[in-house]
Scaffold this motif. Structure first.
Motif, short mmCIF file in Angstrom:
data_model
loop_
_atom_site.label_atom_id
_atom_site.label_comp_id
_atom_site.label_asym_id
_atom_site.label_seq_id
_atom_site.Cartn_x
_atom_site.Cartn_y
_atom_site.Cartn_z
N LEU A 146 45.50 -31.63 -69.10
CA LEU A 146 44.21 -31.98 -68.78
C LEU A 146 44.25 -32.61 -67.26
CD1 LEU A 146 42.65 -33.87 -72.01
CD2 LEU A 146 42.17 -31.63 -70.93
N HIS A 167 35.23 -39.14 -76.14
CA HIS A 167 35.66 -37.67 -76.34
C HIS A 167 35.15 -37.35 -77.52
CE1 HIS A 167 39.20 -34.82 -76.92
NE2 HIS A 167 38.04 -34.16 -76.31
N SER A 169 34.52 -33.70 -79.58
CA SER A 169 35.13 -32.40 -79.44
C SER A 169 35.37 -32.05 -81.08
CB SER A 169 36.36 -32.26 -78.73
OG SER A 169 36.19 -32.20 -77.40
N VAL A 175 43.03 -30.04 -79.25
CA VAL A 175 41.96 -31.23 -79.02
C VAL A 175 42.80 -32.27 -79.55
CG1 VAL A 175 40.04 -32.18 -79.68
CG2 VAL A 175 39.97 -29.88 -79.13
N ASP A 178 45.24 -33.19 -76.70
CA ASP A 178 44.44 -33.85 -75.75
C ASP A 178 44.14 -35.14 -75.79
OD1 ASP A 178 44.97 -31.34 -74.44
OD2 ASP A 178 43.07 -30.35 -74.67
N SER A 222 36.04 -31.41 -74.50
CA SER A 222 36.93 -30.40 -74.43
C SER A 222 37.07 -29.20 -75.05
CB SER A 222 38.61 -30.89 -74.75
OG SER A 222 38.63 -31.53 -75.95
N ASN A 223 36.57 -29.05 -76.31
CA ASN A 223 36.64 -27.74 -77.14
C ASN A 223 35.79 -28.01 -78.29
OD1 ASN A 223 36.88 -25.07 -77.84
ND2 ASN A 223 39.14 -25.29 -76.96
N LEU A 254 35.60 -30.55 -70.10
CA LEU A 254 37.19 -30.73 -69.61
C LEU A 254 37.74 -29.30 -69.68
CD1 LEU A 254 38.33 -33.84 -71.48
CD2 LEU A 254 37.55 -33.83 -68.99
N ASN A 255 37.00 -28.37 -70.05
CA ASN A 255 37.40 -26.92 -69.98
C ASN A 255 36.38 -25.98 -69.19
OD1 ASN A 255 40.15 -26.03 -71.22
ND2 ASN A 255 39.30 -27.16 -73.09
N SER A 266 32.23 -29.28 -65.15
CA SER A 266 33.41 -29.43 -65.68
C SER A 266 34.46 -29.74 -64.86
CB SER A 266 33.53 -28.17 -66.32
OG SER A 266 32.91 -27.99 -67.73
N SER A 268 38.45 -28.93 -65.13
CA SER A 268 39.50 -28.41 -65.82
C SER A 268 40.74 -27.61 -65.32
CB SER A 268 38.89 -27.42 -66.62
OG SER A 268 38.16 -26.28 -65.83
#
Length: 283
Positions: A146, A167, A169, A175, A178, A222-223, A254-255, A266, A268
């Protein structure tokens, strides 16, 4: 006439021999992708790989996709790993470019220190302090981390102190790794990272988003590829569409695919760079 026939025959044999020589001595590269060709990250990694490898006439490059993102159950992953090993056995590649953690964990580790194969990894999130790497001489690559320094610098432009970030996700292995990195990072005195919301179901996602709206200044995502509606995997774009409609505070991806799925911004790691770097290392 007879001499012409002999010369022609020798010419044919020579051409045939040269063709055999080049076909048997061409360097063989196998790109082993953890995920499927429908995944945005994988597509952009492939673009980077092809940018370097497509012009290499002395190489034969093949792609194989394990598709573990669409089929995250362990039985499928193990079956996909066996198929990948069959491909390796048939192709006998000189170099395997291993993309993302599943391909490395379930396939790549079995070829460490193999005298006939070199390994190049990309998109690997897990730190390489694994016991399998001790003494390994045939592996190198590029980690996917990251861009927390860049994120911290970006957040510094907001005139809020302390800036409360959270965060949100899914609970996938990547994840969680991360998330550990985020909580181990030094955010300084003006940014406060709050307890994360890592969820599995869409109902829990909705509840978590409401909590984020009420307690934080900004949401980091992030995901969300492993969010379920009952037992069915949700469509990622549907999740992000709903999120952007109901978020009352800014959302930062974050992606890169978080932006592609509908977020406004984003920051990333570049999958294209991952591909270019791994292909250059492979050559």
């Amino acid at each position: 006439m007879k001499h012409r026939y002999i010369v022609f025959s020798l010419f044919v044999i020579l051409v045939y021999g040269v063709c055999i020589y080049f076909s048997t001595t061409r360097h063989r590269i196998l790109v082993l992708q953890s995920y499927g060709p429908d995944y945005s990250w994988t597509q952009h990694v492939d673009q980077g790989l092809k940018h370097i490898l497509n012009d290499q006439s002395f190489c034969t490059t093949r792609w194989h996709y394990m598709d573990t993102k669409n089929h995250p159950d362990l039985s499928f992953i193990k079956s996909a790993a066996l198929k990948a090993k069959e491909v390796i056995k048939l192709m006998e590649p000189h170099v395997i470019i291993i993309v993302d953690d599943d391909a490395l964990k379930y396939v790549g580790f079995d070829y460490l220190n193999d005298p006939k194969i070199n390994l190049v990894f990309a998109g690997i999130n897990k730190p390489l302090r694994h016991n399998n790497f001790k003494g390994a001489t045939n592996i190198t690559g590029i980690l996917e981390k990251l861009p927390l320094n860049g994120l911290k610098e970006t957040l510094g432009f907001f005139n809020i102190s302390p800036l409360k970030i959270v965060h949100l996700s899914d609970q996938s292995t990547i994840v969680k790794m991360d998330d550990q990195s985020m909580h181990a990072y030094d955010w300084g005195k003006t940014i406060r990272l709050m307890p994360s919301h890592l969820v599995t179901t869409f109902n829990d996602w909705k509840k978590a988003l409401q909590t984020c709206n009420e307690t934080a200044d900004m949401i980091l995502i992030s995901n969300y590829r492993k969010i379920y509606d009952n037992t069915t995997l949700m469509n990622p774009k549907d999740i992000m569409t709903w999120t952007m409609k109901h978020a009352t505070i800014p959302v930062i991806g974050l992606n890169h695919f978080v932006f592609e799925d509908g977020a406004y911004f984003s920051l990333s790691t570049s999958p294209y760079e991952q591909g270019i770097t791994a292909a250059t290392m492979a050559l």
